[in-house]
Design a protein around this motif. Structure first.
Motif, PDB file in Angstrom:
ATOM      1  N   ALA A  72      -3.855   6.223  12.545  1.00  0.00           N
ATOM      2  CA  ALA A  72      -2.876   5.217  12.701  1.00  0.00           C
ATOM      3  C   ALA A  72      -2.533   4.068  11.710  1.00  0.00           C
ATOM      4  O   ALA A  72      -1.624   3.650  11.398  1.00  0.00           O
ATOM      5  CB  ALA A  72      -2.392   4.964  14.199  1.00  0.00           C
ATOM      6  N   GLY A  73      -3.719   3.378  11.791  1.00  0.00           N
ATOM      7  CA  GLY A  73      -3.970   2.135  11.107  1.00  0.00           C
ATOM      8  C   GLY A  73      -3.761   2.671   9.596  1.00  0.00           C
ATOM      9  O   GLY A  73      -3.215   1.745   8.805  1.00  0.00           O
ATOM     10  N   ASN A  74      -4.240   3.611   9.093  1.00  0.00           N
ATOM     11  CA  ASN A  74      -4.189   4.040   7.545  1.00  0.00           C
ATOM     12  C   ASN A  74      -2.858   4.304   7.309  1.00  0.00           C
ATOM     13  O   ASN A  74      -2.387   3.819   6.252  1.00  0.00           O
ATOM     14  CB  ASN A  74      -5.074   5.267   7.471  1.00  0.00           C
ATOM     15  N   HIS A  75      -2.024   4.863   8.049  1.00  0.00           N
ATOM     16  CA  HIS A  75      -0.771   5.188   7.733  1.00  0.00           C
ATOM     17  C   HIS A  75       0.288   3.966   7.951  1.00  0.00           C
ATOM     18  O   HIS A  75       0.715   3.745   6.863  1.00  0.00           O
ATOM     19  CB  HIS A  75      -0.046   5.917   8.866  1.00  0.00           C
ATOM     20  N   MET A  76      -0.142   2.967   8.653  1.00  0.00           N
ATOM     21  CA  MET A  76       0.601   1.715   8.584  1.00  0.00           C
ATOM     22  C   MET A  76       0.222   0.885   7.440  1.00  0.00           C
ATOM     23  O   MET A  76       1.499   0.419   6.926  1.00  0.00           O
ATOM     24  CB  MET A  76       0.209   0.766  10.007  1.00  0.00           C
ATOM     25  N   LEU A  77      -0.749   0.792   7.005  1.00  0.00           N
ATOM     26  CA  LEU A  77      -1.268   0.166   5.807  1.00  0.00           C
ATOM     27  C   LEU A  77      -0.386   0.848   4.397  1.00  0.00           C
ATOM     28  O   LEU A  77      -0.135   0.376   3.684  1.00  0.00           O
ATOM     29  CB  LEU A  77      -2.554   0.104   5.426  1.00  0.00           C
ATOM     30  N   SER A  78      -0.196   2.325   4.652  1.00  0.00           N
ATOM     31  CA  SER A  78       0.534   3.103   3.429  1.00  0.00           C
ATOM     32  C   SER A  78       2.089   2.848   3.299  1.00  0.00           C
ATOM     33  O   SER A  78       2.529   2.872   2.290  1.00  0.00           O
ATOM     34  CB  SER A  78       0.067   4.586   3.634  1.00  0.00           C
ATOM     35  N   VAL A  79       2.554   2.555   4.575  1.00  0.00           N
ATOM     36  CA  VAL A  79       4.200   2.869   4.576  1.00  0.00           C
ATOM     37  C   VAL A  79       5.017   1.391   4.530  1.00  0.00           C
ATOM     38  O   VAL A  79       5.857   1.489   4.231  1.00  0.00           O
ATOM     39  CB  VAL A  79       4.610   3.693   5.764  1.00  0.00           C
ATOM     40  N   ALA A  80       4.119   0.294   5.045  1.00  0.00           N
ATOM     41  CA  ALA A  80       4.997  -0.912   5.105  1.00  0.00           C
ATOM     42  C   ALA A  80       3.882  -1.982   5.216  1.00  0.00           C
ATOM     43  O   ALA A  80       2.986  -2.244   6.017  1.00  0.00           O
ATOM     44  CB  ALA A  80       5.563  -0.912   6.418  1.00  0.00           C
ATOM     45  N   THR A  81       4.117  -3.027   4.131  1.00  0.00           N
ATOM     46  CA  THR A  81       3.249  -4.259   4.203  1.00  0.00           C
ATOM     47  C   THR A  81       3.482  -5.329   5.269  1.00  0.00           C
ATOM     48  O   THR A  81       2.315  -5.750   5.745  1.00  0.00           O
ATOM     49  CB  THR A  81       3.829  -5.179   2.809  1.00  0.00           C
ATOM     50  N   ARG A  82       4.524  -5.070   6.137  1.00  0.00           N
ATOM     51  CA  ARG A  82       4.764  -6.043   7.151  1.00  0.00           C
ATOM     52  C   ARG A  82       3.678  -5.391   8.489  1.00  0.00           C
ATOM     53  O   ARG A  82       3.750  -6.225   9.385  1.00  0.00           O
ATOM     54  CB  ARG A  82       6.277  -6.081   7.704  1.00  0.00           C
ATOM     55  N   LEU A  83       3.311  -4.178   8.458  1.00  0.00           N
ATOM     56  CA  LEU A  83       2.667  -3.754   9.517  1.00  0.00           C
ATOM     57  C   LEU A  83       1.202  -4.009   9.454  1.00  0.00           C
ATOM     58  O   LEU A  83       0.552  -3.779  10.198  1.00  0.00           O
ATOM     59  CB  LEU A  83       2.862  -2.208   9.550  1.00  0.00           C
ATOM     60  N   ALA A  84       0.818  -4.487   8.224  1.00  0.00           N
ATOM     61  CA  ALA A  84      -0.748  -4.931   8.052  1.00  0.00           C
ATOM     62  C   ALA A  84      -1.278  -5.606   8.681  1.00  0.00           C
ATOM     63  O   ALA A  84      -2.449  -5.224   9.280  1.00  0.00           O
ATOM     64  CB  ALA A  84      -0.661  -5.608   6.406  1.00  0.00           C
ATOM     65  N   PRO A  85      -0.705  -6.847   9.686  1.00  0.00           N
ATOM     66  CA  PRO A  85      -1.534  -7.323  10.567  1.00  0.00           C
ATOM     67  C   PRO A  85      -1.765  -6.531  11.592  1.00  0.00           C
ATOM     68  O   PRO A  85      -2.877  -6.552  12.419  1.00  0.00           O
ATOM     69  CB  PRO A  85      -0.578  -8.605  10.865  1.00  0.00           C
ATOM     70  N   ARG A  86      -1.025  -5.773  12.184  1.00  0.00           N
ATOM     71  CA  ARG A  86      -0.861  -5.019  13.281  1.00  0.00           C
ATOM     72  C   ARG A  86      -2.007  -3.837  13.013  1.00  0.00           C
ATOM     73  O   ARG A  86      -2.630  -3.282  13.858  1.00  0.00           O
ATOM     74  CB  ARG A  86       0.300  -4.214  13.703  1.00  0.00           C
ATOM     75  N   ALA A  87      -1.808  -3.291  11.794  1.00  0.00           N
ATOM     76  CA  ALA A  87      -2.846  -2.280  11.396  1.00  0.00           C
ATOM     77  C   ALA A  87      -4.221  -3.016  11.421  1.00  0.00           C
ATOM     78  O   ALA A  87      -5.344  -2.270  11.793  1.00  0.00           O
ATOM     79  CB  ALA A  87      -2.650  -1.838   9.918  1.00  0.00           C
ATOM     80  N   LEU A  88      -4.437  -4.082  11.319  1.00  0.00           N
ATOM     81  CA  LEU A  88      -5.833  -4.773  11.293  1.00  0.00           C
ATOM     82  C   LEU A  88      -6.386  -4.956  12.536  1.00  0.00           C
ATOM     83  O   LEU A  88      -7.427  -4.383  12.825  1.00  0.00           O
ATOM     84  CB  LEU A  88      -5.621  -6.259  10.630  1.00  0.00           C
ATOM     85  N   ASP A  89      -5.243  -5.173  13.541  1.00  0.00           N
ATOM     86  CA  ASP A  89      -5.781  -4.906  15.010  1.00  0.00           C
ATOM     87  C   ASP A  89      -6.472  -3.662  15.326  1.00  0.00           C
ATOM     88  O   ASP A  89      -7.430  -3.667  16.118  1.00  0.00           O
ATOM     89  CB  ASP A  89      -4.808  -5.527  15.826  1.00  0.00           C
ATOM     90  N   LEU A  90      -5.576  -2.644  15.109  1.00  0.00           N
ATOM     91  CA  LEU A  90      -5.870  -1.437  15.284  1.00  0.00           C
ATOM     92  C   LEU A  90      -7.193  -0.966  14.600  1.00  0.00           C
ATOM     93  O   LEU A  90      -8.026  -0.295  15.120  1.00  0.00           O
ATOM     94  CB  LEU A  90      -5.234  -0.394  14.961  1.00  0.00           C
ATOM     95  N   LEU A  91      -7.529  -1.175  13.315  1.00  0.00           N
ATOM     96  CA  LEU A  91      -8.660  -0.944  12.710  1.00  0.00           C
ATOM     97  C   LEU A  91      -9.950  -1.550  13.242  1.00  0.00           C
ATOM     98  O   LEU A  91     -11.091  -0.876  13.211  1.00  0.00           O
ATOM     99  CB  LEU A  91      -8.477  -1.036  11.090  1.00  0.00           C
ATOM    100  N   ARG A  92      -9.654  -2.809  13.586  1.00  0.00           N
ATOM    101  CA  ARG A  92     -11.007  -3.385  14.129  1.00  0.00           C
ATOM    102  C   ARG A  92     -11.448  -2.658  15.433  1.00  0.00           C
ATOM    103  O   ARG A  92     -12.646  -2.480  15.558  1.00  0.00           O
ATOM    104  CB  ARG A  92     -10.462  -4.914  14.478  1.00  0.00           C
ATOM    105  N   ARG A  93     -10.576  -2.335  16.024  1.00  0.00           N
ATOM    106  CA  ARG A  93     -10.739  -1.818  17.485  1.00  0.00           C
ATOM    107  C   ARG A  93     -11.316  -0.335  17.312  1.00  0.00           C
ATOM    108  O   ARG A  93     -12.308  -0.020  17.746  1.00  0.00           O
ATOM    109  CB  ARG A  93      -9.505  -1.575  18.516  1.00  0.00           C
TER     110      ARG A  93
END
Length: 780
Positions: free
Chosen positions: A448-469
């Motif tokens: 899910a984090g990989n997809h968020m980074l791929s499709v929307a720059t505004r999702l990057a902070p939320r993707a960072l939280d998911l990927l840390r976990r």
């Protein structure tokens, strides 16, 4: 007398009002003005017509009503009240409305409020708790007692109820409120007998009203109305409203829960924020808490116990509710429940939950009130939600969501599915403690984090939280050098880079690449991703030479392992073009980009994400003349190195303007109307294929800005301004791209203001003398 009856060989009666009895009977009414008899084997009681009047002869006392006091505290519900008022204008047959909804949503309060208004001009208005047939009979008997008190000592409850039915059928202008009907079948006989008045029904049952009543669905309060309810229950506006909206939203604006919270705050002198903290720390206690002297049966935990008790014969319904508790409250795909049982059983269980207003069913999705979810995630006394049952449901929710992810989340065909699933991934991550994560959950978070980074720059902070976990989960579950851990760490590096943390991304990229090469080998796809990360972070850090070397290595490895026409190979080639731009060699960059764009169109098609990404750079390079290579290279390096600072970006832009003016020959190229049309069509394609929030859509809009500017035609100025405003509005002030654009615009304005008169004249002359004229007037 009994011996006389016993000696009779049979019974007979004659005459219009004659009665014959062959055994014990409780009552006989022989007609208008006649006597009533209680007859058994030993006794005969004669009642005068005055003691037992016919129901149709009894008038209702004025203002007869028994409405509960709960109508005193009432907010909102204008639409529903208006709908019920409209029924008053429909004369003739009985008017029956069934207000249905989740327990605690305010059905009885609405009914009491409307009934209070009805009682001003009508009588009787009689309230009956109708959760069983016996309760309905008791309520009707109570109506008889109110209309003719003397009958209470003479007749049993069954006969009192019958007398009330006869009275209702022979009078008009009355209202019966049947509160909390559990089964529509319990009230069908009553509705059939009394056809000349008004009925208002409340029920948690959403179905079963066809041909019986007009259903009125009741939803939660608006946030404004919920805040109003809280403050009035709490003691008025003078107590302040700080934090009240947050509490109401956390409680899903469910009226009972809001009133329950306000009563608790009033009694304990707590603030709304203190209540919210207690709710987070001790949910089971808070959902069951009520004020001193309050009704312990009227709490959110208790009322849903009653509903679940009615569903106890279908364990699958309870399981479904516990699984849905971990997803977002709206739009959970029904397919996530497929593994819970046979399709017919799942459909039946969902139908029962819907019938009891515990869920809302749509064609392909399910919605659950967020407070139902919160209670469902909280262990109770073991009847419905033991800790073990909740843990199993949470693991099931993780497995189902992980299994629903498309095989390739990079494929645009999979993006609609991912858009539908992402809210549920984030809701699950928010609700489930990290220590409960399974291997399926770790995989889910990584992808899910990989997809968020791929499709929307505004999702990057939320993707960072998911990927840390995800990385922490993988280390705990698989070890520090497992392929799952290295994949999560590679995506986490990408997230740090997307969020502008160059130092963290650089360190992590180098360490991860070294480990991947040692553990997985050079040909593994995770190693190739780690190598790409290392090349991009080197570029961000300003190490152009290392970035070029690593990117060329990525291209070679991807071509060998994945193939020359693989999208990842094209992505590496795109990065190389950008790095060549940094060197200032625009002619080479332009040629490489044109070749890449042609290869992408041939292998992937004109609307593949990699093709669209290449097209943005191709448009921008087409508007930059070769002699501006050095300034453009400096600008790109400055942008890549200063994404977090508008001040730095301003400095970069001022330097670019000064170098441009110093290097400008007598003329610069102009964009044509055809260039504008192509750039606008490109933006439209990106929006349609990639979405409004995709990074390449933003890049397409930036390219269009450049084309509008390069026309130097005042007819495009309004479109340019509109495009800039729309971008800032969509992205928000804190978005990295907004920061970059603000910095560039401010820097350009400062630089132009600081230019000497000679430099301004030189710049104006360059813009006035284009190599290709446009159809409109030029404007410097």
């Amino acid at each position: 007398m009994s011996s006389l009856f016993e000696r009779r060989p049979g019974v007979a009666a004659s005459g219009e009002s004659a009665v014959a009895a062959g055994g014990n009977i409780a009552q006989a009414i022989t007609g208008q003005g006649a006597v009533g008899l209680h007859i058994d084997a030993d006794t005969l009681t004669m009642l005068s017509p005055e003691a037992y009047p016919s129901p149709e002869s009894v008038d209702c006392p004025k203002d007869l009503a028994n409405i509960p006091e709960r109508a005193a505290l009432f907010v909102g519900r204008g639409r529903e009240l208006a709908l019920l008022d409209a029924a008053l204008n429909a004369p003739g047959q009985a008017v029956v409305h069934a207000v249905h909804g989740l327990g605690g949503i305010g059905k009885s309060t609405l009914a009491a409020r409307w009934a209070s208004g009805f009682a001003r001009d009508h009588a009787p208005v009689w309230w009956i708790t109708a959760d069983s047939r016996d309760a309905v009979d008791a309520g009707l008997a109570g109506l008889t007692a109110a209309l003719r008190p003397a009958l209470v000592t003479l007749l049993p409850q069954e006969q009192l109820a019958e007398w009330a039915l006869q009275w209702l059928s022979s009078h008009t202008g009355w209202l019966l409120v049947l509160d909390n009907v559990a089964d529509p079948a319990d009230i069908k006989p009553l509705l059939a007998r009394a056809a000349s008045g008004r009925f208002l029904i409340t029920s948690r049952r959403a179905g079963g009203w066809q041909g019986i009543a007009e259903p009125v669905s009741l939803d939660v309060l608006s946030v404004e109305d919920a805040v109003d309810l809280f403050t009035r229950k709490r003691g008025g506006a003078d107590t302040g409203r700080e934090g009240v909206a947050e509490v109401c939203e956390e409680l899903g604006c469910l009226p009972l829960a809001v009133a329950q919270a306000a009563a608790y705050c009033e009694q304990t002198s707590s603030t709304a924020r203190e209540y919210l903290a207690e709710l987070t720390a001790h949910p089971a206690h808070m959902y069951a808490a009520t004020d001193e002297g309050g009704d312990n049966e009227r709490t959110v935990a208790r009322i849903w116990h009653l509903t679940l008790d009615r569903l106890a014969d279908d364990p699958l319904a309870g399981t479904i509710l516990l699984v849905l508790a971990w997803y977002a409250s709206d739009g959970a795909p029904r397919s996530l429940l497929n593994a819970l049982g046979p399709s017919y059983a799942v459909r039946t269980a969902l139908g029962r939950l819907k019938a009891h207003s515990m869920i809302t069913l749509h064609e392909d999705t399910v919605s659950v009130h967020r407070l139902v979810q919160a209670v469902s995630r909280t262990a109770d006394d073991g009847r419905h939600r033991s800790a073990e049952t909740i843990a199993r449901a949470r693991a099931t929710a993780m497995d189902a969501l992980a299994g629903a992810l498309p095989a390739d989340t990079r494929d645009p065909a999979a993006w609609p599915v991912m858009r539908a699933l992402l809210p549920h991934v984030e809701a699950l991550a928010e609700s489930a403690p990290p220590e409960t994560d399974t291997a399926a959950m770790a995989r889910l978070l990584t992808r899910a984090g990989n997809h968020m980074l791929s499709v929307a720059t505004r999702l990057a902070p939320r993707a960072l939280d998911l990927l840390r976990r995800a990385e922490a989960d993988c280390v705990r579950l698989h070890g520090t050098e497992a392929v799952e851990t290295l994949e999560a760490r590679t995506e986490l590096t990408h997230a740090h880079r997307m969020n502008g943390d160059v130092a963290q991304a650089t360190t992590m990229a180098e360490e991860t690449l070294a480990t991947c090469r040692r553990v997985l080998g050079d040909d593994h796809e995770v190693t190739l991703s780690a190598l790409m990360n290392a090349s991009k972070t080197a570029a961000l850090a300003g190490d152009v030479e290392r970035a070029l070397r690593l990117t060329e290595e990525v291209i070679a490895e991807c071509s060998r392992v994945l193939g020359e026409d693989d999208p990842r190979t094209f992505a590496a080639r795109n990065s190389l073009v950008l790095q060549i731009v940094e060197t200032g060699d625009l002619a080479r960059s332009r040629a490489m980009m044109q070749e890449l764009l042609a290869d992408c169109e041939r292998a992937l098609g004109a609307e593949h994400p990699e093709t669209l990404s290449a097209q943005a750079m191709a448009i921008m390079l087409a508007q930059a003349p070769d002699f501006l290579g050095a300034p453009v290279g400096d600008l790109v390096r400055g942008l890549l190195g200063g994404l977090g600072s508008r001040e730095d970006l301003g400095t970069v832009m001022r330097d670019f303007v000064e170098q441009t003016v110093a290097a400008t020959p007598p003329q610069l190229p102009r964009a044509s109307a055809e260039d504008v049309a192509q750039a606008e069509a490109y933006v439209a394609t990106c929006v349609r294929v990639l979405g409004e929030d995709h990074g390449d859509t933003a890049a397409a809009r930036v390219a269009l800005m450049q084309v509008y500017t390069a026309t130097r035609d005042e007819r495009y100025s309004e479109r340019l301004q509109s495009l800039i405003v729309d971008m800032f509005s969509d992205l928000g002030d804190e978005h990295p791209l907004s920061i970059m654009l603000f910095g560039l615009l401010e820097g350009m304005g400062d630089a132009v203001r600081d230019l000497s008169e000679e430099a301004l004249l030189r710049l104006e002359a360059a813009y006035e003398q284009g190599t290709e004229a446009t159809d409109g007037p030029a404007k410097p």
